[in-house]
Structure formats: structure tokens, C-alpha cells
Design a protein around this motif. Structure first.
Motif, PDB file in Angstrom:
ATOM      1  N   VAL A   1      -2.143  -0.408  -1.616  1.00  0.00           N
ATOM      2  CA  VAL A   1      -2.830   0.014  -0.532  1.00  0.00           C
ATOM      3  C   VAL A   1      -1.947  -0.217   1.050  1.00  0.00           C
ATOM      4  CG1 VAL A   1      -4.542   0.674   1.022  1.00  0.00           C
ATOM      5  CG2 VAL A   1      -4.963   0.533  -1.531  1.00  0.00           C
TER       6      VAL A   1
ATOM      7  N   LEU B   1       1.091  -1.188   1.229  1.00  0.00           N
ATOM      8  CA  LEU B   1       2.290  -0.581   1.365  1.00  0.00           C
ATOM      9  C   LEU B   1       2.119   1.212   1.613  1.00  0.00           C
ATOM     10  CD1 LEU B   1       5.266  -0.120   0.566  1.00  0.00           C
ATOM     11  CD2 LEU B   1       4.875  -0.123  -1.797  1.00  0.00           C
ATOM     12  N   LEU B   2       1.350   1.753   1.144  1.00  0.00           N
ATOM     13  CA  LEU B   2       1.209   3.076   1.559  1.00  0.00           C
ATOM     14  C   LEU B   2       0.695   3.252   3.008  1.00  0.00           C
ATOM     15  CD1 LEU B   2      -1.266   4.565  -1.371  1.00  0.00           C
ATOM     16  CD2 LEU B   2       0.913   5.356  -0.533  1.00  0.00           C
ATOM     17  N   ILE B   3      -0.002   2.534   3.427  1.00  0.00           N
ATOM     18  CA  ILE B   3      -0.319   2.591   5.052  1.00  0.00           C
ATOM     19  C   ILE B   3       1.014   2.409   5.941  1.00  0.00           C
ATOM     20  CG2 ILE B   3      -1.477   1.460   7.045  1.00  0.00           C
ATOM     21  CD1 ILE B   3      -3.900   1.273   5.326  1.00  0.00           C
TER      22      ILE B   3
END
Lengths: 488, 165, 622, 106
Positions: D47, D49-51
Motif C-alpha cells: 500500500v 508503494l501504491l501511494i
């Protein structure tokens, strides 16, 4: 002014932990005063000429108060007060009370923050504050079942966080911001994009887990039933409502674009919860567990209504739009009512647990004559839950069912009526097993609970009766109860 | 193009570290794997021009968290290996499925013609730094951070101090 | 008159009821006189409101809901009638309930019931009506539940049965409101031509007749008769609920819908009515308990009203409404005599009773009049209303007439049995009752009984009074009155058809002969038939008869018993299927759902992920 | 989105999704409570990384980084409480097998 809702509990927390002033004995009364003041302050809010004060220029929290938020803040103050009362009656020593008060203050901070912020990520942050407090509070007595319940909550809550944050990053990609206003614009503009659909679905599902909607609910009965009495009251009354349901309603009104597909999906989940919760509650043997399933079922109503709002909001027919708004009004009202009567039922179960030593319904019976206040208030709460007029629960369910009917969703309306009957069934069954019938020999010496329980029960029962009786009046004070953009 | 090779390499390493973390039998190795995953994530965060988050990730997630976990593993030491380890061994094979999943997902995306392109929002001005953002725009988050840390601190006291009932 | 006065009719008894509920402990002694005062005030209001017209319209609860009340002849009449019964029952209860622990609750719920009934009768908006209707369900529940220790079960049963029929009614209201585009009752006029309207009618009818206590929604009444405090039976099932239920049945048949003989719901109602008459009365025949016997008659008599209104001809409808009034009078009177007997002897078990007539002459005399009235003996009020119903039924099909007449025979037979067993003959042997200490009931209990018995005669001899002044105005302004029968005088007076009167007399005679024969065979049979008894060849037979092997009465009774037993089984079967099937399915599902929660968090995570995947897939596909 | 940006986005997004799958698999299959906490950590990595990736793609690193920092702080808090629970469970049952937390049923 609004900042105080977040800062005051933190300030109290610091105060009760300071070595010189920090008399641990004062911790719980101070927390109670704070919760009480919050409930009263919220009632005064609509009459305040301006909400910004000296603090606002210094802090920049970007807080917003909506009528829905006011409703929740009121419920938080009320239920936290009651929960602290029950805690005082059930936890005993000073040290524990001080720890309990500290955790409660943090939980209040988390709930108030979640209610007031107008930013999706901040919402998540405060939900997480509340969640961490909840984990600890559930395990507060460190008995094995409570640890288990708390641990499952940790896991499921983390899954919810992953779903929500993953969705949030997708939204961030499109909106470039996490503020509600920016998100609303971006989501409305790109509502056809599959990425955004995925994001909305993911976020809503995360909220479903936090709010305990079937099939995302399975952590909830364990957490409610294993937690200490006072914590069950808080969690069932406002805890999961703020973190799951409030967020869902707020997003539905202020962020999510009207979408028939999302609305339908949300309604299916709501209806499913309604049925699953009621059906499972029918066969429970433990009061708290029965109440937990009942909570799931009641939250189904709220979500069903929220879904109806989402599905109708985009309609070209103004009558449908109006019906959707009516549904949202019903959802908000039911959320508040549920806070009151479900915490009342949990206070009752706490009193029974304390006095009779068990919440297993097979071992109980005939307590109504031994514990008259508990028995009587429990009947009031049960009837309100089941939606018997003229108690508060009747009105909110009526509004929801009317709205569903007007939206042309007769099947859902009928289902809601049927579940209402089942609700009455299992709650009366509970009443019969616990409060009526013959008193078991080992329960002959049981007496009414201490003042803490009685006062808590009377406060909540009074609220539920008064709200029911004064419902027409409340509707006319619409500005307090209902969002301004809902015009009835 | 070389930049992309680096990206792909970092990604593959990240995934591999994660796989190793969850599939190794020994708990200590698993914790080390988690630290390695964090370190690789740090590298990726640097690559994505986010140095502050990267430093934070490195110090907290590759430093603090493994330390806590190692002590926890130490306290529960007798539990970790043998019985549980034997059950785990066969599971490494499952991760061979990952490329398959990847291929299937790619095929589905292409086949269903899912439009992945979208308009990007306007970037904020160059003046926005992490510090100003955090302090000026995200004060609420800061308060939340304080509250959550306090909660965790109290949690340790409530949960671990003193004997169990 | 200010329309706001209508609110008083609801608020006065409600406030008095709430106050009575608060009179706990010692203050309970005041609750009786308090209730008397309140019911008297209510009666005063009823008299004041009678024969006036008013419309009250208050905004209520937003979203277009209005609190609309309407007073006109019909509703004024019902309010007046319920007020009378309320006063009488309150008067009666003062002595009956004296010293009981929960008497204040009894009075409290009774006054609240009065408030609810007034509200429901005056309501001119479907939602308002529903509100009070459901409120009455609540007070009914409470009144049964404060009875004997085990009464909770009965209360729940009543609650569930009525609750189900109320759900039907709710649906009916929704359908009717949808069809008529309004929820204001006086604005709804629907023809019974479309299937939706018919469905709405049937659903509303279910609500009405179940409130009235008709089959198949009756089975709680006999149980309640045993469990609940006795004045409750005289008050709610025997008078208030009948009045309200039949009032509503008449409203939907006359006002809301245009019931005509062509509509198929008319025969439906007649069949329900006829079946209720026959089934309930044959069960009443074999009861061995004063209160249970009366309770089955309370069901059976509804059959006449439903049959009368179902005929959809003016004669029948007027008869049905008149019968509603009459039944409320004699049935509550009968229940009150039962209460007097219970008060005097401590039991209502007929096997323990007997020969009370000498000890309680006034009660017996009143019982005689009331029983004559329910049996339809000429010159009593029951006679006139039944004749009207017969006439109406005969206008449709002779089979309904035959059923009603047969019902009358059995009614008369069972009351002969009841009177004989309780008041005549010798005191039963092996009885716990100390007959030498039995005294006539106190005046405050006798007075209501005497008034009711007198009312039977007054309304019988002067039947023009109620018909012309109470019933006929209600009938005016409907589609019937407009059609052919404008003048109300048509219905009052001695029945036109002497054939019907003759048949009724024959039926009564048959009942008496049957009873005499039966009593004789059952009794000693001493003296009169000795010579036949001892005749050769017959002696053995009579010996067997002495042992009741083929006593016609006993065989008949045995057959009737078997039949009743079968009917009772069917009755319970319906009960079981309705209650058992639904609750069984729900329970099964409950256990399945419960078993699915195995406690493994991994499973819960899987549910959540699958749920999320389903939601996401649904979203992506739309 | 330029092709170059799309390529970077795609690479890391796929990585994040794979890490997510790995984390969920571990969460579901493990029988060790500490390892389930580790699985939650792995999920949080994905998560984070995604942000950051979203911030990079939209040139909003400042915002994304502040979110990620808050996220990491919360992650620590949740993990500390989770580990505390596991230790308490261990001290009471002497086991950290997942079957020690399968007693609440029905």
C-alpha cells in the motif's frame, strides 16, 4: 471551536497523566465530564453564531461539521458518558479506571476526529486511532477470549485498511488530492473509468469491514461479546458506527458520485446483513452475541437506505431523488437511534452479567422482578429496536421503509418489514429467557445493579422514548437532524 | 531504457523478498526478509523521488519493526520451528503461480480492453515540500499520529504490564 | 365545536392511563376509582361528540404525513359505544381486581386501549390508523401478559398472530393508498373490479377480521380467556376489538371499497363467516370451562357479523352492524357473569360448579337474559340482528342461511348446557367449592351486568332506537344507501318474513329438546321411564345406556367431540404450520449461519475478500 | 500520461499488486500468529508503494510522502498492539498457533 472536539480530549489525557495534578482518581470523572460537555456542546452548536475561534487561526485541521456529524458527535458524547459510567461500576480499582479513562479519551479523540475531518486520508487516520484504541479496550481485561476477539479485529481491520488505502491511492491518482471536495469533482468527472469504479468498490468494502456488514462482519460478534461490558457499550453504540457507517454515509453524501451500480451493490450488502444478522441472532445463546448479530442486522437497514440514496441520487425523476434523500434521512436517524437503544441493551446485559454472573441465556431467567429497572429499560430498548411505535426505532424504520417503497424498491421494503418481525421475535425471545419466567434458584439473591448501571439505563431509555415521542418535533427542527441539502 | 531495467529489477527483487519473507520456515529469517523487503521498498521510494518517505521507511520499517518482531519471536521462541516449519515447506511452490496470475491479469486487461489511461490532475506548485505539506495542510494527520502513538504506548502498558489474570 | 376537542378523546384516556401505570405499590388502591373517573370522563366526551361532525388536520412528522381525524355519525357511534363499555368494565373491575398486585397496570393498559381505540376509530389517515391499531396490539399484549404467571406465552402467541395479520393490513393499506393516490381514508373510493384493489381489500379484511377475532386468526382468544384477567376478556376481545374490527370491516366494505354482490370477495367473506360460526360453536359445545366456552362463542359470533357484512346487501350489512353492537353487549355481559362466578367460587371449571342459581339469583337472571339474547330468542336484541342477517344471507344463497341457523341451534344448545351446569341442578360432588359460603357478587359487579342485560331487552324490544339512530346514519352516504334503500325504517321492527321467525323458533325448540333429552339420559332418568327401562330385552340395553354406551346425547357428544377434536387438530396444525414452518426455517438458517462462523480468522478474511471481489466485479460490469 | 511515465507506473503497480497477493496468501495460509502480523506488514508495504507511486505519477510527491509517513506511523502502532496481543496470548496459552484463536464460534 470545532478543534476543541479533538484537542480537548487530548488535553484531558495529558492532564490526567501529569505527575503533579494527575491524581488517578480524577481521571474517570474528568473523562465523564468531558463526554457530558461534548453532548451538551453539540446541542448548542446550531445556535452558535460562528464556529471559528482563536484556536482556528493557529491550527489548521480543515474541520467541517455537517448535520450528520452533529448527530454522531451527540451520540459519541452520550454513549461515551454511559460507557464510562458502566466502566466505573464494573472495573473496580483506581489504576484500571485511570487506564480505562485514558483509552476512552483517545477513543473519543479518534471518533470526533473521524466525524469532523473533511479529508479522506485524515478520515482513515482517525478511524485507525479509534481502531487501535478498540483493540486495546477489547483486550482490556486480558482474558483469553477477549484477546482472541481483539486479535481478529486487528487482522480484519488491517485488511480493511489495505482495501481503503489501495483505493485511496487510485483516487489520489485521479484527483491529485484527498480532500472531499476535490475528490467529489474528480470522481464525478471520471465515474465511468474502471479504475475509479474499482477504487469506489474497494473503499466501500473497507468500510463494510469496519462497520461489520455481512459478509464482512465475522470479527464483530467475537469482538462485541468478548469485550468488557463498558467497551461493548462503546463499540456497539458508536465505535463501529463512526468508523464504518458514518464514513459510508458521509462519503455517499459528500464524495461518491450518484451511481445506480454502486447503490445496488450497497443495497444488496445491506439487505444481506439485515437477513444474516437477524437469522443468526435467532439461535444465539449468549446475550451479548445475540446483540452483536442484532447490530449487524440493524446496520443492514442503514446501509440499505444509504444504497437507496446512492441509487436514486442520479435519477432524472425528482420524485426518486426525493425518495433517496428520505432514505438518507432515515439512515442517519436510524444510526442515531441504534446508538441509543443498542448501547442501552448492552448496558442491560452488562448489569445482568455483573449481578447474575453470566450472559448465557440458558442459565438466566426471571430477572425482571429482581432487576426491575434493567428489565423495564431492556423491554423499551428491544421494542425500539424492533420498531414498535411510538419508540424512536419505529420512526426511523418507517422512514426507511417508506423511502424504499417510494423508490420503487418494494421487495427491499417488504424484506425490511419481514426482518423487523424477526427482530421482534429474537428480542422477545431474549426478554423471555432473561427477564421473564421463573427465577432460577441460584438467581434468587440477584439484585438490581449499582447506581452506575441504573443511571445509564435511565438516561438511554429516556432518550429513546423522548426521541420517539418528540419525533414530529425533531422533524421540524430539520436543520439539526437532517442535512441541509435534503429538502423534505 | 536502462532506467526501466533498474525499475523491473527492483520490482522483481521486492516481490522475491516478500515471497521469501512469507515462505521461509524460520521466524527469524522471516523477520529479516521483512527488513529486506523494507530496504528494497526504500530503494524504490528513492527511485520515485520520495526521499523523506524513503528515509522514514528505512528507519522505522527496516529498523524499528524488525527489532520489535525479533524480540517477540525471541519471547515465543520455542514455538517457531519444527512443527510449524514442516507444514510450511511445501508452500514455496505455490508462488510459482504468481507469474501465471500476472499473465492472466494482463491477458484479461487487454482482452477486455480496459481503458487504463486517464487524465492526470494538475500538479501542485514546486514550492510544496513535505514539511510544509505536512505542517500546513495535514495538521489533522499529525494530531492523529500523536493520538495513535499514545494509544499504542498505553496499549503496551495495558496489555503487557503486570501479570495476567 | 372546535375540532381540537377530538384530540381530547385520545389524550384524556391516554394521560389517565399513563398516570394509572405510575400508581405502583400502595397507590394502586387509587387506580380503580381513578380509572372509573377517567372512563366516566371519556363517556362524557363520547356523549358530547356523538352526532357531531368535525375534521381535524394537524401536520405530523413531516414528509406529507398528516394527523387527520374525522368525526362523523359512524365514528361517533363507535366512540360512544366503546366509552360505555369502558365505564362498565371499569366499574366492574374495581371489585374484581381489588387487592391484586398489578391492578394499576390493568387499569393503565385499559385506559391506554381506550385511547388507542378512540384514535383508531377517529383516524382519517391510513398511517394514523395504523399507528393506533398497532398501539392497541401493544396494550393487548401487556394486558394478557399481566395475567397468570404463564400468561407471557399466550401474550406472545396473540402478539404474533395479530402481528402477522397486521402486516397483511399494512400491505393492504399500501396497496390501497397506491391505487387511490391518497392516504386520507375518506378520500378513498375504489371499485372492486381490478385484481390489485381486490387484493388490497382482502388484505385489509384480514386485518379487520383478525382484530374482530374471526377464524383463522382466533386461536389466541381461548388461551387468553384462561390466562388473562377476566375483565380483560369482557373488555378487549368481547367488546372493544369487535367494535373496532367490525367497524373497520364495515368501513372498508362501505366506504373505501364499493363492495357489491358481484365481487368475489363477498362470497369469500360469507364463507369465512359461516365457517367461523360453525367451527367455533362446535368447539364451544364441548368446553368444560365457563370462560373458554364463552371465548369460543366470542369467535363464533364474529362469524355472524362477517357473514352479514359479506352478504353485500343492505339487510345483511345492517344486521351485521347491529349484531356487532348486540354482541358487544351480551358477550361482555356474559363474561362479566363468568367473572362474578369466579369471584364467588374461585373457579370457572364447570365440573366443580352447579346449583349456583339459588345462591346468585341476580347473576343467574342476568345470565338467562344474556344467554337468551346470544341464542336469538325472540324479543331480545340478538334475535333481531340475527333475523336481519338471516334475511340477508337468504338473499344470497340458502346454504349460508342454513349454516347460520345451524350455528344458532348449537349456540342455544351450548348455553343451555352452560346454564344448566353452572346455575341449575345440584352442586357438583367432589368440588373444592364451598357452596354454602357462596354469595351473590357485590353491587359494583352486579350493576354492570344488570345494565348490560337490561340493554339486551331494551335494544330488543325497542330495536328501532339503535337501528335508526346508531346504525342507519352510518349507512347513509354510502353507495348502498344511494342505490335503493334510502329509508332506514325499513330495517327496524318485527321481521317481515314470518317463515324466518318460524324457523328460528323451530331451531330453538330443537335445541331445547336436544338438551332435555340429553340431560335426562345423562342424569338419573328416574321414575318416568321405569317401565320401559325394566322391560325384558330392553333392560340390558338400558343397562348399557346407563353406562352411557349409546346415549344419543353422549354419542352425539362423542361424535361432536371427535369432530371438535379433529377440528382442533386442524386448528393446531394451521397454527403449527404457520408458526412452526416459518420459525423452523428461520431457526434452521440460523443454525447454518451460526455454524459457518468457525472462529478461524482466515475464513473471515476470505469472506471479506470474496465479498469485495463480488462488489468490485458488479461495479466493473455496470 | 506519457509512455515513459506509464511504463514506470505499470512496472511498480504490478509489483505492488504481486506483493499484495503474496501478503494475502501468507495471511490466509499461516498457522503462526506472529507470521500473520508479518503478513500484515507485507500488505502495508504494498500500500505504501501504491501511494508513493500515485504521488510520483501525478507529480505530487510532497502530498504522497506526507501520507506515507503518517501511514508508517500508524503501521507501527497497529503492529505494536498486534504483537502485544500475540505475546499475551502466548503467555496464557503457551502457544502461538492460530488454533489458539479459534474459540469464539457460532
Amino acid at each position: 471551536m470545532l478543534d476543541l472536539f479533538i484537542l480537548a480530549p487530548l488535553a484531558c489525557l495529558i492532564l490526567i497523566n501529569l505527575p503533579p495534578v494527575g491524581s488517578r482518581r480524577l481521571a474517570l470523572p474528568l473523562a465523564m465530564v468531558l463526554a457530558g460537555v461534548q453532548a451538551i456542546a453539540v446541542l448548542c452548536l446550531p445556535y452558535m453564531p460562528r464556529l471559528d475561534g482563536p484556536l482556528t487561526s493557529f491550527f489548521n485541521f480543515g474541520l467541517q461539521i455537517t448535520p450528520l456529524g452533529r448527530m454522531l458527535l451527540l451520540a459519541v458524547g452520550l454513549v461515551a458518558f454511559v460507557s464510562l459510567l458502566v466502566g466505573q461500576a464494573s472495573l473496580g480499582q483506581d489504576r484500571r479506571l485511570w487506564q480505562f479513562a485514558s483509552m476512552m479519551l483517545l477513543a473519543i479523540t479518534g471518533m470526533n476526529g473521524a466525524v469532523l475531518v473533511s479529508d479522506l486520508f485524515s478520515l482513515y487516520v482517525f478511524m485507525e486511532v479509534l481502531a487501535v484504541c478498540s483493540f486495546i479496550l477489547i483486550a482490556f481485561n486480558r482474558d483469553p477470549l477477549a484477546l482472541e476477539g481483539a486479535f481478529k479485529y486487528v487482522i480484519l481491520s488491517a485488511v480493511a485498511s489495505v482495501l481503503m488505502l489501495g483505493s485511496l491511492s487510485l483516487m489520489l491518482l485521479v484527483a491529485g488530492s484527498t480532500g472531499f471536495a476535490a475528490l467529489k469533482a474528480a470522481l464525478a468527472a471520471g465515474s465511468a473509468s474502471p479504475l475509479l469504479k474499482l477504487a469506489m468498490a474497494g473503499f466501500v468494502c473497507g468500510l463494510f469491514i469496519k462497520g461489520g456488514l455481512a459478509p464482512f462482519h465475522a470479527w464483530l460478534p467475537g469482538a462485541y461479546s468478548s469485550a468488557p461490558a463498558a467497551v461493548s457499550v462503546l463499540l456497539a453504540g458508536v465505535g463501529t458506527k463512526v468508523s464504518g457507517l458514518y464514513a459510508l454515509l458521509r462519503l455517499a453524501m459528500d464524495v461518491l458520485p450518484p451511481s445506480a451500480a454502486l447503490g445496488q451493490a450497497v443495497m444488496v450488502v445491506g439487505a444481506f446483513s439485515m437477513v444474516v444478522g437477524a437469522v443468526a441472532a435467532l439461535v444465539q445463546k449468549d446475550i451479548k452475541r445475540l446483540l452483536a448479530y442484532s447490530s449487524i442486522s440493524q446496520m443492514g437497514y442503514v446501509v440499505l437506505a444509504a444504497g437507496c440514496f446512492l441509487a436514486d441520487a442520479g435519477s432524472a425523476d425528482w420524485r426518486l431523488v426525493a425518495a433517496g434523500e428520505l432514505a438518507m434521512a432515515g439512515a442517519i436517524f436510524h444510526l442515531f437511534n441504534h446508538s441509543v437503544f443498542k448501547s442501552l441493551l448492552f448496558v442491560n446485559s452488562a448489569a445482568v452479567e455483573r449481578q447474575a454472573g453470566t450472559t448465557d441465556m440458558q442459565l438466566l431467567g426471571g430477572l425482571g422482578s429482581r432487576m426491575p429497572v434493567t428489565g423495564a429499560t431492556s423491554v423499551i430498548a428491544a421494542l425500539s429496536t424492533a420498531g414498535v411505535p411510538p419508540l424512536a426505532g419505529f420512526w426511523s424504520k418507517l422512514v426507511i421503509i417508506l423511502a424504499l417503497w417510494q423508490s420503487g424498491m418494494q421487495a427491499y421494503a417488504l424484506l425490511a418489514v419481514a426482518v423487523s418481525v424477526a427482530t421482534l421475535g429474537y428480542l422477545l425471545l431474549m426478554q423471555r429467557r432473561v427477564f421473564f419466567g421463573r427465577t432460577a434458584p441460584n438467581l434468587q439473591g440477584v439484585r438490581e445493579g449499582s447506581e452506575g448501571y441504573v443511571v445509564a439505563e435511565l438516561i438511554l431509555a429516556t432518550v429513546t422514548v423522548l426521541v420517539g415521542l418528540a419525533f414530529p418535533l425533531l422533524m421540524h427542527l430539520g436543520s439539526f437532524l437532517l442535512p441541509a441539502n435534503l429538502n423534505l | 531504457m536502462s532506467a526501466n531495467v533498474l525499475d523491473i529489477a527492483l520490482t522483481v527483487l521486492l516481490v522475491a523478498a516478500a515471497v521469501w519473507t512469507v515462505s521461509t520456515a524460520r521466524m527469524l529469517r522471516s523477520v529479516i526478509g521483512l527488513a529486506a523487503t523494507s530496504a528494497l521498498l526504500t530503494a524504490i521510494l528513492f527511485r520515485l523521488d520520495s526521499p523523506l518517505a524513503a528515509v522514514f521507511e528505512l528507519s522505522v520499517c527496516a529498523g524499528l519493526i524488525p527489532a520489535i518482531l525479533v524480540s517477540a519471536v525471541g519471547l515465543t521462541a520455542r514455538m517457531d520451528d519444527d512443527a510449524l516449519a514442516r507444514r510450511k515447506r511445501a508452500k514455496l511452490k505455490v508462488f510459482a503461480l504468481l507469474p501465471v496470475i500476472l499473465a492472466a491479469a494482463a491477458w484479461a486487461l487487454v482482452r477486455l480492453n480496459v481503458p487504463l489511461d486517464f487524465a492526470l490532475p494538475a500538479a501542485q506548485g514546486p514550492g510544496a515540500t513535505v514539511q510544509t505539506t505536512l505542517w500546513n495542510l495535514r495538521q489533522a494527520d499529525l494530531v492523529g499520529q500523536i493520538a495513535v502513538l499514545l494509544a499504542a504506548a498505553f496499549g503496551v502498558v495495558v496489555l503487557l504490564k503486570g501479570k495476567s489474570q | 365545536m372546535s375540532p381540537n376537542l377530538l384530540l381530547l378523546a385520545i389524550l384524556v384516556p391516554a394521560a389517565a392511563g399513563v398516570l394509572a401505570l405510575l400508581m405502583r405499590g400502595r397507590a394502586g388502591a387509587v387506580s380503580g376509582p381513578w380509572a372509573l373517573l377517567a372512563t366516566a370522563a371519556n363517556l362524557g366526551l363520547g356523549i358530547f361528540l356523538f352526532d357531531k361532525q368535525a375534521d381535524l388536520n394537524l401536520p405530523w412528522a413531516g414528509f406529507g404525513l398528516q394527523f387527520v381525524l374525522r368525526l362523523y355519525q359512524f365514528s361517533g357511534f363507535i366512540v360512544l359505544a366503546t366509552a360505555c363499555f369502558g365505564l362498565l368494565v371499569a366499574l366492574y373491575s374495581i371489585r374484581f381486581m381489588a387487592g391484586r398486585a398489578n391492578r394499576n397496570q390493568f387499569y393503565g393498559w385499559m385506559l391506554l386501549s381506550l385511547a388507542m381505540v378512540n384514535g383508531a376509530v377517529l383516524a382519517n389517515h391510513l398511517v394514523v390508523l395504523l399507528f393506533f391499531w398497532e398501539g392497541l396490539l401493544g396494550t393487548l399484549f401487556a394486558m394478557i401478559a399481566i395475567g397468570r404467571p404463564g400468561a407471557w406465552r399466550t401474550a406472545t402467541k396473540a402478539f404474533i398472530i395479530i402481528g402477522i395479520s397486521d402486516v397483511c393490513m399494512m400491505l393492504g393499506m399500501a396497496l390501497a393508498g397506491w391505487q387511490a393516490h391518497t392516504l386520507i381514508i375518506s378520500d378513498i373510493h375504489l371499485p372492486l373490479t381490478t385484481s390489485v384493489c381486490t387484493a388490497a381489500f382482502v388484505l385489509l379484511m384480514i386485518g379487520a377480521i383478525s382484530k374482530g377475532g374471526s377464524m383463522p386468526f382466533h386461536s389466541w382468544i381461548p388461551d387468553a380467556a384462561v390466562d388473562a384477567p377476566l375483565p380483560f376478556m369482557a373488555f378487549l376481545p368481547a367488546s372493544l376489538e369487535k367494535l373496532l374490527g367490525i367497524y373497520w370491516l364495515a368501513r372498508i366494505s362501505l366506504d373505501l371499497f364499493e363492495l357489491t354482490p358481484d365481487a368475489w370477495v363477498s362470497p369469500l367473506m360469507m364463507i369465512v363467516g359461516a365457517a367461523t360460526i360453525l367451527l367455533a360453536v362446535s368447539m364451544a359445545l364441548v368446553q368444560k370451562d365457563y370462560k373458554r366456552l364463552l371465548a369460543y362463542h366470542a369467535i363464533s359470533q364474529v362469524g355472524y357479523m362477517v357473514l352479514g357484512i359479506g352478504t353485500a346487501v343492505p339487510l345483511g350489512i345492517v344486521g351485521g352492524l347491529f349484531h356487532m353492537l348486540n354482541n358487544a353487549i351480551y358477550k361482555s355481559g356474559l363474561f362479566l357473569t363468568g367473572g362474578a362466578v369466579e369471584h364467588a367460587t374461585g373457579t370457572t371449571d364447570l365440573k366443580q360448579l352447579g346449583g349456583l342459581g339459588r345462591r346468585m339469583p341476580v347473576t343467574f337472571a342476568c345470565f338467562f337474559i344474556l344467554a337468551a339474547s346470544i341464542s336469538g330468542v325472540p324479543w331480545t336484541n340478538g334475535f333481531f340482528s340475527k333475523e336481519l342477517i338471516y334475511d340477508g344471507a337468504l338473499a344470497r344463497h340458502w346454504i349460508f342461511y342454513a349454516a347460520a341457523l345451524l350455528g344458532s341451534v348449537l349456540t342455544a344448545a351450548s348455553f343451555l348446557k352452560l346454564g344448566h351446569a353452572a346455575y341449575l341442578g345440584k352442586p357438583a360432588e367432589n368440588s373444592d367449592v364451598k357452596f354454602d359460603q357462596v354469595r351473590e357478587a357485590p353491587p359494583s359487579m352486579l350493576l354492570p351486568i344488570v345494565i348490560l342485560a337490561a340493554a339486551c331487552l331494551v335494544f330488543g324490544l325497542g330495536n328501532a332506537l339503535p337501528i335508526d339512530h346508531l346504525i342507519a346514519p352510518a349507512f347513509a352516504g354510502t353507495h348502498f344507501a344511494a342505490a335503493e334503500h334510502g329509508a332506514a325504517e325499513h330495517f327496524a321492527g318485527w321481521p317481515e318474513s314470518s317463515m324466518l321467525v318460524l324457523m328460528t323458533c323451530l331451531a330453538l325448540a330443537a335445541a331445547i329438546i336436544n338438551h332435555l333429552l340429553g340431560a335426562k339420559r345423562a342424569g338419573s332418568g328416574l321414575g318416568a321411564v321405569d317401565h320401559i327401562h325394566h322391560a325384558p330385552g330392553l333392560a340390558q340395553i338400558y343397562d348399557a345406556a346407563g353406562k352411557r354406551y349409546f346415549d344419543p346425547y353422549d354419542i352425539g357428544m362423542a361424535l361432536a367431540k371427535v369432530a371438535s377434536r379433529i377440528l382442533w387438530l386442524i386448528d393446531r396444525l394451521i397454527d403449527g404450520v404457520v408458526a412452526g414452518l416459518t420459525s423452523g426455517t428461520a431457526r434452521g438458517a440460523g443454525y447454518a449461519v451460526s455454524a459457518a462462523h468457525t472462529g478461524s480468522y482466515a475464513l473471515y478474511v476470505v469472506w471479506s475478500i470474496l465479498g469485495a471481489a463480488a462488489v468490485a466485479a458488479y461495479m466493473l460490469m455496470h | 500520461m506519457t509512455p515513459q511515465a506509464a511504463l514506470i507506473f505499470g512496472t511498480f503497480a504490478v509489483g505492488a499488486v504481486l506483493v499484495l497477493i503474496v501478503g494475502f496468501y501468507s495471511l490466509l495460509s499461516t498457522r503462526n500468529l506472529i507470521r500473520s502480523i508479518i503478513a500484515l506488514e507485507v500488505l502495508t508495504k504494498s500500500v505504501t508503494l501504491l501511494i508513493i507511486l500515485a504521488g510520483y505519477t501525478t507529480a505530487q510527491q510532497a502530498l504522497a510522502q506526507s501520507l506515507a509517513i503518517t501511514l508508517i506511523v500508524i503501521e507501527v502502532a497497529v503492529m505494536v498492539v498486534g504483537v502485544g496481543l500475540v505475546l499475551r496470548i502466548h503467555s496464557q496459552t503457551g502457544s502461538i498457533d492460530t488454533n489458539t484463536v479459534e474459540n469464539i464460534k457460532g
